[in-house]
Motif scaffolding. Structure first.
Motif, PDB file in Angstrom:
ATOM      1  N   SER A  61      53.249  -0.891  83.190  1.00  0.00           N
ATOM      2  CA  SER A  61      52.723   0.158  84.059  1.00  0.00           C
ATOM      3  C   SER A  61      51.398  -0.243  84.708  1.00  0.00           C
ATOM      4  CB  SER A  61      52.516   1.447  83.249  1.00  0.00           C
ATOM      5  OG  SER A  61      53.751   1.910  82.744  1.00  0.00           O
ATOM      6  N   GLN A  62      51.308   0.024  86.007  1.00  0.00           N
ATOM      7  CA  GLN A  62      50.061  -0.149  86.776  1.00  0.00           C
ATOM      8  C   GLN A  62      49.237  -1.335  86.274  1.00  0.00           C
ATOM      9  OE1 GLN A  62      48.326   3.841  86.535  1.00  0.00           O
ATOM     10  NE2 GLN A  62      49.058   4.278  88.593  1.00  0.00           N
ATOM     11  N   PHE A  63      49.811  -2.519  86.355  1.00  0.00           N
ATOM     12  CA  PHE A  63      49.185  -3.679  85.725  1.00  0.00           C
ATOM     13  C   PHE A  63      47.969  -4.204  86.486  1.00  0.00           C
ATOM     14  CE2 PHE A  63      51.673  -5.791  88.901  1.00  0.00           C
ATOM     15  CZ  PHE A  63      51.139  -7.058  89.077  1.00  0.00           C
ATOM     16  N   CYS A  64      47.806  -3.789  87.739  1.00  0.00           N
ATOM     17  CA  CYS A  64      46.690  -4.326  88.551  1.00  0.00           C
ATOM     18  C   CYS A  64      45.408  -3.511  88.468  1.00  0.00           C
ATOM     19  CB  CYS A  64      47.096  -4.400  90.021  1.00  0.00           C
ATOM     20  SG  CYS A  64      48.347  -5.612  90.395  1.00  0.00           S
ATOM     21  N   MET A  65      45.497  -2.260  88.087  1.00  0.00           N
ATOM     22  CA  MET A  65      44.339  -1.371  88.252  1.00  0.00           C
ATOM     23  C   MET A  65      43.609  -1.025  86.964  1.00  0.00           C
ATOM     24  SD  MET A  65      45.403   2.601  88.395  1.00  0.00           S
ATOM     25  CE  MET A  65      43.772   2.942  87.749  1.00  0.00           C
ATOM     26  N   GLN A  66      44.076  -1.521  85.829  1.00  0.00           N
ATOM     27  CA  GLN A  66      43.498  -1.047  84.574  1.00  0.00           C
ATOM     28  C   GLN A  66      42.020  -1.396  84.426  1.00  0.00           C
ATOM     29  OE1 GLN A  66      45.121   1.155  82.695  1.00  0.00           O
ATOM     30  NE2 GLN A  66      46.610   0.969  84.342  1.00  0.00           N
ATOM     31  N   GLN A  67      41.653  -2.610  84.829  1.00  0.00           N
ATOM     32  CA  GLN A  67      40.246  -3.036  84.804  1.00  0.00           C
ATOM     33  C   GLN A  67      39.997  -3.871  86.059  1.00  0.00           C
ATOM     34  OE1 GLN A  67      37.893  -2.177  82.627  1.00  0.00           O
ATOM     35  NE2 GLN A  67      39.315  -1.011  81.343  1.00  0.00           N
ATOM     36  N   PRO A  68      38.736  -3.929  86.531  1.00  0.00           N
ATOM     37  CA  PRO A  68      38.453  -4.776  87.700  1.00  0.00           C
ATOM     38  C   PRO A  68      38.620  -6.254  87.353  1.00  0.00           C
ATOM     39  CG  PRO A  68      36.423  -3.781  86.839  1.00  0.00           C
ATOM     40  CD  PRO A  68      37.552  -3.174  86.083  1.00  0.00           C
ATOM     41  N   ARG A  69      39.664  -6.870  87.891  1.00  0.00           N
ATOM     42  CA  ARG A  69      39.948  -8.268  87.563  1.00  0.00           C
ATOM     43  C   ARG A  69      40.296  -9.059  88.819  1.00  0.00           C
ATOM     44  NH1 ARG A  69      42.682  -6.057  82.817  1.00  0.00           N
ATOM     45  NH2 ARG A  69      41.325  -6.481  81.053  1.00  0.00           N
ATOM     46  N   GLU A 418      31.399   5.037  87.997  1.00  0.00           N
ATOM     47  CA  GLU A 418      30.500   5.622  89.002  1.00  0.00           C
ATOM     48  C   GLU A 418      30.152   4.615  90.098  1.00  0.00           C
ATOM     49  OE1 GLU A 418      29.487   8.774  89.278  1.00  0.00           O
ATOM     50  OE2 GLU A 418      30.634   9.371  87.511  1.00  0.00           O
ATOM     51  N   ASN A 419      29.953   3.365  89.713  1.00  0.00           N
ATOM     52  CA  ASN A 419      29.569   2.349  90.688  1.00  0.00           C
ATOM     53  C   ASN A 419      30.765   1.455  90.992  1.00  0.00           C
ATOM     54  OD1 ASN A 419      26.755   3.128  90.770  1.00  0.00           O
ATOM     55  ND2 ASN A 419      26.613   2.289  88.698  1.00  0.00           N
ATOM     56  N   VAL A 420      31.409   1.731  92.096  1.00  0.00           N
ATOM     57  CA  VAL A 420      32.584   0.965  92.494  1.00  0.00           C
ATOM     58  C   VAL A 420      32.131  -0.237  93.308  1.00  0.00           C
ATOM     59  CG1 VAL A 420      34.777   1.052  93.732  1.00  0.00           C
ATOM     60  CG2 VAL A 420      33.962   3.076  92.515  1.00  0.00           C
ATOM     61  N   GLN A 421      32.623  -1.418  92.930  1.00  0.00           N
ATOM     62  CA  GLN A 421      32.212  -2.648  93.615  1.00  0.00           C
ATOM     63  C   GLN A 421      32.624  -2.628  95.082  1.00  0.00           C
ATOM     64  OE1 GLN A 421      33.314  -6.333  91.589  1.00  0.00           O
ATOM     65  NE2 GLN A 421      33.538  -5.204  89.680  1.00  0.00           N
ATOM     66  N   ASP A 422      31.795  -3.254  95.928  1.00  0.00           N
ATOM     67  CA  ASP A 422      32.101  -3.365  97.354  1.00  0.00           C
ATOM     68  C   ASP A 422      33.005  -4.576  97.568  1.00  0.00           C
ATOM     69  OD1 ASP A 422      31.953  -2.646 100.062  1.00  0.00           O
ATOM     70  OD2 ASP A 422      30.428  -4.158 100.442  1.00  0.00           O
ATOM     71  N   ASN A 423      34.225  -4.466  97.032  1.00  0.00           N
ATOM     72  CA  ASN A 423      35.183  -5.567  97.114  1.00  0.00           C
ATOM     73  C   ASN A 423      36.586  -4.977  97.164  1.00  0.00           C
ATOM     74  OD1 ASN A 423      36.529  -7.985  96.993  1.00  0.00           O
ATOM     75  ND2 ASN A 423      36.214  -8.310  94.811  1.00  0.00           N
ATOM     76  N   PRO A 424      37.208  -4.957  98.349  1.00  0.00           N
ATOM     77  CA  PRO A 424      36.759  -5.565  99.595  1.00  0.00           C
ATOM     78  C   PRO A 424      35.610  -4.777 100.211  1.00  0.00           C
ATOM     79  CG  PRO A 424      38.646  -4.186 100.028  1.00  0.00           C
ATOM     80  CD  PRO A 424      38.453  -4.169  98.536  1.00  0.00           C
TER      81      PRO A 424
END
Length: 760
Positions: A61-69, A418-424
């Motif tokens: 399930s949702q393997f891409c979004m679990q952690q910022p990788r 709270e702090n989402v990376q500017d990527n993209p």
């Protein structure tokens, strides 16, 4: 276990099923999260694999979004897991890794395209297909084989909190855009592309309680067209009930209509936690039995209820043939995706780069074609203006650009980051207006006002149960900068034009996020009132996931723009429209209300204009003007013919190159014809230079003149009679019309064969 693609898949499915133990079969109907199996160093924990999935697993399930990788790390994790499954489980069956791809891959660094509701306003299926082709290429490289997208609910309730994910209120437009989504995503071959999943079947977001005729002709249409013309092989039932039974356990819609009427031979997967929400049942044994008997194959996200299937089978609550159907539906999909091929494409071995220049360009192109100009007294474009004030809560925020199911929104809402990376990199409106501004223009900025002063999100237990936490829903987005009302009003005195960027954000719109109403949140409306009182022209730019009620305010603004959630290039796209580098061309995919509406509204319900609607379906202004002329329609066509030929001319009568979206509608001439009073049946995006004229040629299929009936059996009917073909700039702005007569005997067929008109 090799499969060359030419051998009969059914035979291979049968053979594999026969080799499997009951434990392996149950495992194919379950899913799990990938992160469970990796230690802190990112290494696969094989002991955990042997403990939790000794018989394999159907899905992750949702393997891409679990952690910022990084995407290469994600791919390496998929590779390690697939390798382990193929070498260490009884039959070595690979898993289906899935993710959300509504507006691009839901992962750190992936391109964020405009939200669906805006993209529908582009009336551009070619760009929709290009977007998902790019998305699928990226996701497949990472190991993703299935996407839980697109969402093709025909949404007729302007207040629905997930309306942003849809293509709006019209079944035809939703079907065209949804079919383009599937074609791009699947790339014509499930061995190379990513499998699409149409959701939320059937009638989520309004329509689940529609009468049978509306349900079968319009609400079903996007699913039907995607399955029958684009090869969509996965369906996800909604959380809601149809005729009193939850969709995930509803045999009428999953077995009778989907598998029977539509001939669907794919896989049905539950929405997350939907099986557990089946009411009136005591335990997971009963819930698992109800779902699988009703026609649902797979239990997402963790298989928590389907763990009880062995007990349900033992007690006779589930027949062996029902269980066999579910397992074989999963195996069949895996064969179709090439997972058993000798050269199976399970992931890429090359370095993965996300958000390429080509992807950003697609995001920009869709954004410029998604932004709707609703009003303009001549103030736009901002060409001969010296001093401009940009203000408002959405003027300098990524939350003006990112809708739900983008990685930043999912991380903020579900993961509480709270702090989402500017990527993209997400281009905010202030950045876009600064970098794109014409020479000599002075741009001032003051935030002026916040989204809300109080938490507006209403608590409710609907949709994904993971969103039912009070604390999750009761948050107020921190803008990270001060809103100084007095500063903004003082700056307003020094400017020539005010651009007020208002609307919703990630906590004011989205799954399980309802607001008190549809007028602008917080004190935004009062702030705009104060800006208007300065006497300076105000350009209102509205961001968000649905039409917001701005009646009484819009009439006093110099211009009004609906920008929706325009994605990572949204700041550049809106700036280029404000400055006149691009003419707006988008047309509304919804009826835009002038009053609070919490119920169904649609342009095709009546030939009369709805007094509750401020701007009608298909409406949108341009920086130029267009003339329509010379409509030609076949006068008489047999009911047995393939179609009716239509042609007309569109001319750019203004001074700027622009696109016009010409719309073709069909209306009856007599009450007994059983088609809608007015119904979109075709459109063409026409690019025209000043003074240029082009002829548009369209073939309307005779199937499009037909209607559904259920008298003993379900059928599609085409009857002789006189119809009106209308060509217009919107559903309420018909420029030309001619009649056509269908002649001959009535035609009755089991199901329609053609869904869309063709541009010739």
């Amino acid at each position: 276990m090799g499969c060359n693609g030419h051998v009969d898949i059914e035979q291979q499915v049968d053979e594999l099923y026969g080799k499997m133990s009951q434990e392996e079969r149950v495992a194919q109907l379950q899913s799990i999260y990938l992160d469970v199996f990796f230690d802190e160093q990112g290494k696969l924990d094989t002991a955990k694999c042997r403990e939790l999935i000794p018989n394999g697993i159907g899905h992750f399930s949702q393997f891409c979004m679990q952690q910022p990788r990084d995407p290469n790390e994600l791919r390496d994790r998929v590779a390690a897991m697939q390798d382990w499954l193929m070498k260490n489980t009884p039959n070595g069956i690979p898993a289906l890794f899935h993710e959300e791809v509504l507006t691009g891959v839901n992962t750190l660094g992936a391109t964020i395209y405009p939200q669906q509701i805006g993209q529908a306003c582009s009336f551009n299926p070619e760009l929709a297909e290009l977007k998902t082709r790019q998305t699928a290429t990226a996701l497949r490289r990472m190991g993703g084989i299935l996407a839980l997208s697109p969402m093709v609910d025909v949404c007729r309730n302007p207040s629905f909190n997930r309306l942003e994910e849809s293509y709006g209120e019209d079944g035809y437009l939703s079907a065209v855009m949804g079919t383009a989504f599937v074609k791009g995503l699947q790339q014509g071959d499930l061995r190379k592309g990513v499998g699409a999943c149409s959701k939320h079947y059937l009638g989520y977001g309004g329509g689940g309680d529609a009468d049978e005729k509306e349900m079968m002709e319009e609400i079903l249409l996007p699913h039907e067209a995607m399955i029958r013309t684009a090869g969509s092989k996965v369906v996800m039932p909604g959380y809601h009930a149809v005729h009193g039974t939850n969709c995930v356990a509803n045999g009428e819609i999953l077995n009778d209509i989907l598998r029977g009427y539509l001939g669907f031979d794919g896989m049905v997967v539950s929405d997350y936690t939907a099986i557990d929400q089946i009411p009136g049942l005591e335990n997971s044994v009963q819930k698992a039995a109800a779902a699988i008997n009703g026609g649902n194959d797979v239990d997402f996200p963790t298989g928590s209820d389907y763990k009880s299937l062995p007990e349900a089978l033992k007690k006779g609550l589930v027949k062996p043939e029902v269980f066999e159907r579910a397992v074989k539906d999963v195996l069949r999909h895996k064969f179709r995706a090439g997972l058993f091929d000798k050269d199976a494409y399970l992931y890429s071995t090359e370095k993965i780069v996300l958000d390429t220049p080509e992807e950003r360009k697609t995001a920009y192109d869709i954004a410029t074609q998604s932004v709707v100009l609703l009003e303009n007294n001549g103030v736009l474009p901002l060409r001969d203006v010296r001093n401009v004030l940009l203000t408002g809560p959405n003027a300098n925020s990524i939350w003006a650009m990112c809708g739900d199911y983008t990685y930043p929104a999912m991380s903020y809402f579900w993961k509480r980051m709270e702090n989402v990376q500017d990527n993209p990199h997400i281009v905010k409106l202030l950045e876009g207006m600064t970098t794109q501004k014409p020479e000599g223009l002075n741009l001032m900025y003051s935030r002026g006002c916040d989204w809300t002063e109080e938490i507006e999100t209403k608590y409710g237990e609907a949709g994904d149960a993971r969103a039912w936490e009070y604390e999750l829903l009761h948050r107020k987005v921190d803008a990270g900068e001060k809103a100084d009302r007095q500063e903004a009003l003082q700056m307003a005195q020094q400017c020539d034009v005010i651009v007020a960027a208002v609307g919703e954000n990630v906590m004011l719109c989205g799954e399980n996020r309802d607001r008190q109403g549809l007028r602008l949140p917080g004190k935004q409306e009062q702030f705009v009132e104060e800006l208007i009182k300065t006497g300076k022209p105000v350009v209102l730019v509205i961001f968000g996931g649905r039409a917001q009620v701005v009646s009484g305010l819009a009439e006093r603004c110099a211009a009004v723009i609906q920008a929706w959630y325009p994605g990572e290039e949204g700041g550049n796209a809106v700036a280029d429209i404000l400055y006149g580098k691009v003419s707006p061309s988008a047309k509304l995919s919804v009826s835009y209300p002038n009053a609070e509406i919490n119920g169904p509204v649609c342009y095709n319900y009546s030939a009369e204009k709805d007094a509750r609607v401020q701007w009608h379906f298909g409406y949108g202004l341009s920086y130029t003007t267009f003339a329509y002329q010379n409509l030609k329609v076949d006068k008489e066509v047999p009911t047995t013919a393939e179609g009716v030929n239509v042609s007309f001319e569109v001319r750019n009568t203004g001074k700027m190159a622009a696109d016009e979206i010409a719309q073709v509608y069909l209306s009856p001439t007599a009450p007994g014809q059983q088609i809608r009073p007015i119904q979109l049946q075709g459109f063409a995006r026409v690019s025209l230079k000043p003074g240029e004229s082009k002829t548009v040629r369209v073939k309307l299929h005779t199937d499009q003149f037909g209607f559904y009936s259920h008298e003993g059996e379900r059928q599609w009917n085409i009857r002789p009679g006189k119809f009106v073909v209308k060509v217009g700039a919107s559903s309420a702005d018909i420029k030309l019309q001619e009649t056509v007569t269908l002649t001959g005997e009535p035609v009755v067929k089991p199901i329609r064969d053609h869904y869309f008109s063709e541009l010739l």
